[in-house]
Design a protein around this motif. Structure first.
Motif, PDB file in Angstrom:
ATOM      1  N   THR A  61       0.839  -1.198   0.000  1.00  0.00           N
ATOM      2  CA  THR A  61       0.000   0.000   0.000  1.00  0.00           C
ATOM      3  C   THR A  61       0.878   1.254   0.000  1.00  0.00           C
ATOM      4  N   VAL A 195      -0.736   4.797   5.593  1.00  0.00           N
ATOM      5  CA  VAL A 195      -1.389   3.510   5.825  1.00  0.00           C
ATOM      6  C   VAL A 195      -2.148   3.560   7.150  1.00  0.00           C
ATOM      7  N   TYR A 200      -6.102   2.206   6.747  1.00  0.00           N
ATOM      8  CA  TYR A 200      -6.072   0.944   5.989  1.00  0.00           C
ATOM      9  C   TYR A 200      -5.999  -0.247   6.926  1.00  0.00           C
ATOM     10  N   TRP A 204      -8.409  -3.374   6.954  1.00  0.00           N
ATOM     11  CA  TRP A 204      -8.014  -4.773   6.726  1.00  0.00           C
ATOM     12  C   TRP A 204      -8.527  -5.659   7.845  1.00  0.00           C
TER      13      TRP A 204
END
Ligand SMILES: [Mg+2]
Length: 475
Positions: A61, A195, A200, A204
């Protein structure tokens, strides 16, 4: 030969290596669990251990972010994540763009300096650092490892960050493109930061891509029935009723500022996760609080000093302030112990290390003999010692070796681990192996002036300064 084998057994007692294993808790300082009333825990990488897949996600990412947001060349995307390239605790020279391992005395370990993905010859390192491997204190001594010119990578998130830093440097160098390492450092740090900022990591977790890998935590929590963020991760590890285990839950505490500033007040989150506006006058079980600071925390809970044992994976932002300023007992989570104790327990390591120590002792004694034959043997042994040291280092990680040791010294990481943690362990579940009235006693290890060199034992009773011939026989 007889002498050598006898001393071999003196050096490493039979069976000693079997006692090393990753479920053991190691003590730097004596800790009696019977005296601990309050158990506190950091969340990421302490309560929640993630699988290695998360590092790949973070790396990919951030790498793509470099291309899309900072307009780095598209070809950088051809570099896949290198899972075993970097290790925790390395230093990065921001201006020179070099990743390296530094020991407890602030010396760079020769052979562990990387520009991009390529090791730098020692002569070049010496050239760059004014003829020495020493890195001055004022460059790397920021309390949280953030010196002005050299940064130490301490959290486990930083492994994909170091890898991306090396990869980006490597791309520009191998393609002969001019760039400024300082800009690159800032861009990569920012890309990794995105991130986290863009959430993120938590997306996730919500999508089950990066759920914590260790579900033994429930057993640990049940065992200590303690006092102590994230709903989905905790539900996954502990169950729907995870809040019952904790007396206090704080999210987004903003460590290490939580421990040092007394500015941010506690706020309560309601059932929807929205912030409430009322003033916090007590911290209630079953509620979730955001931010806050340690000074209000101590005032509201009365949990002080050595009756609190706090577990964290980050030596600086989790543990240092608590130990140095507030006298809490501290426990460091060091997942690398799992791999490192395996290496140290292997037969090959024991053989290498024993011969390395013996050879060093022989060299110490031989050095005073100035005749040509002795000098030749000395040079030969020196070469063999060097090869052995590299071989031993490579058993841990071919680039950087052990996170705890340079060739013969403790690392910068190791010294801080000793200073800021009372006990340390591979994972929280190690606690399951101990009774809650157990006392951890540190091993009394000899100081340099208390310990004879191993070889002294070997030669005790034979001679004070052995002759070359005798040494050859011993070999
Ligand atoms: Mg953590």
């Amino acid at each position: 030969n007889v002498l050598f084998w006898l001393s071999w057994f003196n050096l490493i007692p039979p069976g000693a290596c079997k006692s090393l294993n990753s479920s053991v808790i190691y003590a730097n300082n004596e800790v009696d669990l019977a005296e601990v009333d309050i158990y506190g825990f950091d969340y990421d990488y302490t309560l929640a251990q993630y699988s290695n897949a998360l590092n790949t996600l973070i790396y990919n990412t951030a790498r793509d972010f470099l291309v899309e947001h900072f307009k780095y060349p598209e070809e950088i995307k051809t570099y896949d994540y290198l899972p075993n390239f970097a290790v925790r605790g390395l230093h990065y020279d921001i201006q020179k763009g070099l990743l390296m391992k530094i020991d407890a005395f602030h010396y760079i370990q020769p052979g562990t300096v990387y520009r991009g993905l390529t090791p730098l010859p020692d002569e070049e390192v010496l050239d760059l650092y004014g003829g020495t491997f020493h890195v001055p204190l004022q460059q790397d001594s920021g309390f949280y490892g953030k010196g002005p010119k050299v940064k130490q990578f301490m959290d486990i998130f930083s492994i994909p960050e170091m890898t991306l830093m090396a990869v980006a440097n490597d791309f520009f160098i191998t393609n002969d493109i001019e760039y400024d390492p300082v800009h690159l450092f800032k861009d990569v740090s920012e890309a990794i930061g995105m991130v986290h900022i863009k959430g993120y990591m938590y997306k996730w977790i919500m999508q089950d891509l990066a759920l914590p890998s260790d579900s033994q935590q429930a057993a640990v929590l049940k065992k200590v029935f303690f006092s102590g963020s994230r709903d989905k991760g905790m539900r996954h590890m502990v169950g729907e009723n995870w809040r019952d285990f904790f007396d206090v839950v704080i999210v987004q505490a903003d460590k290490p500022h939580f421990f040092t500033d007394c500015i941010k007040p506690f706020r309560r989150l309601d059932g929807n996760g929205d912030l409430r506006w009322e003033k916090i006058t007590s911290l209630e079980k079953g509620q979730i609080y955001k931010q806050g600071n340690l000074f209000d925390f101590l005032r509201l809970t009365g949990w002080r000093g050595s009756k609190v044992l706090y577990f964290g994976d980050h030596l600086y932002s989790d543990l240092a302030d608590l130990m140095l300023r507030h006298g809490w007992r501290t426990a460091a989570i060091v997942p690398e112990l799992e791999h490192e104790t395996k290496v140290v327990s292997a037969h090959r390591y024991a053989v290498n290390l024993t011969w390395l120590q013996a050879l060093t002792g022989l060299m110490e004694r031989l050095q005073i003999h100035r005749d040509a034959e002795s000098r030749d043997v000395f040079v030969e042994w020196q070469k063999e010692r060097e090869e052995l040291r590299v071989m031993t280092k490579n058993l841990f990680n071919p680039q950087f070796g052990s996170i705890f040791r340079t060739l013969h010294n403790p690392t910068y990481f190791s010294r801080r681990l000793n200073r800021f943690s009372d006990i340390y362990m591979a994972s929280l579940s190690c606690l399951l192996n101990y009774d809650l009235s157990y006392t951890f006693y540190p091993r009394r290890t000899p100081l340099q002036h208390e310990a004879p060199l191993w070889m002294d034992q070997l030669c005790t009773g034979c001679m004070k300064t052995p002759h070359l011939e005798d040494m050859a026989n011993i070999r």
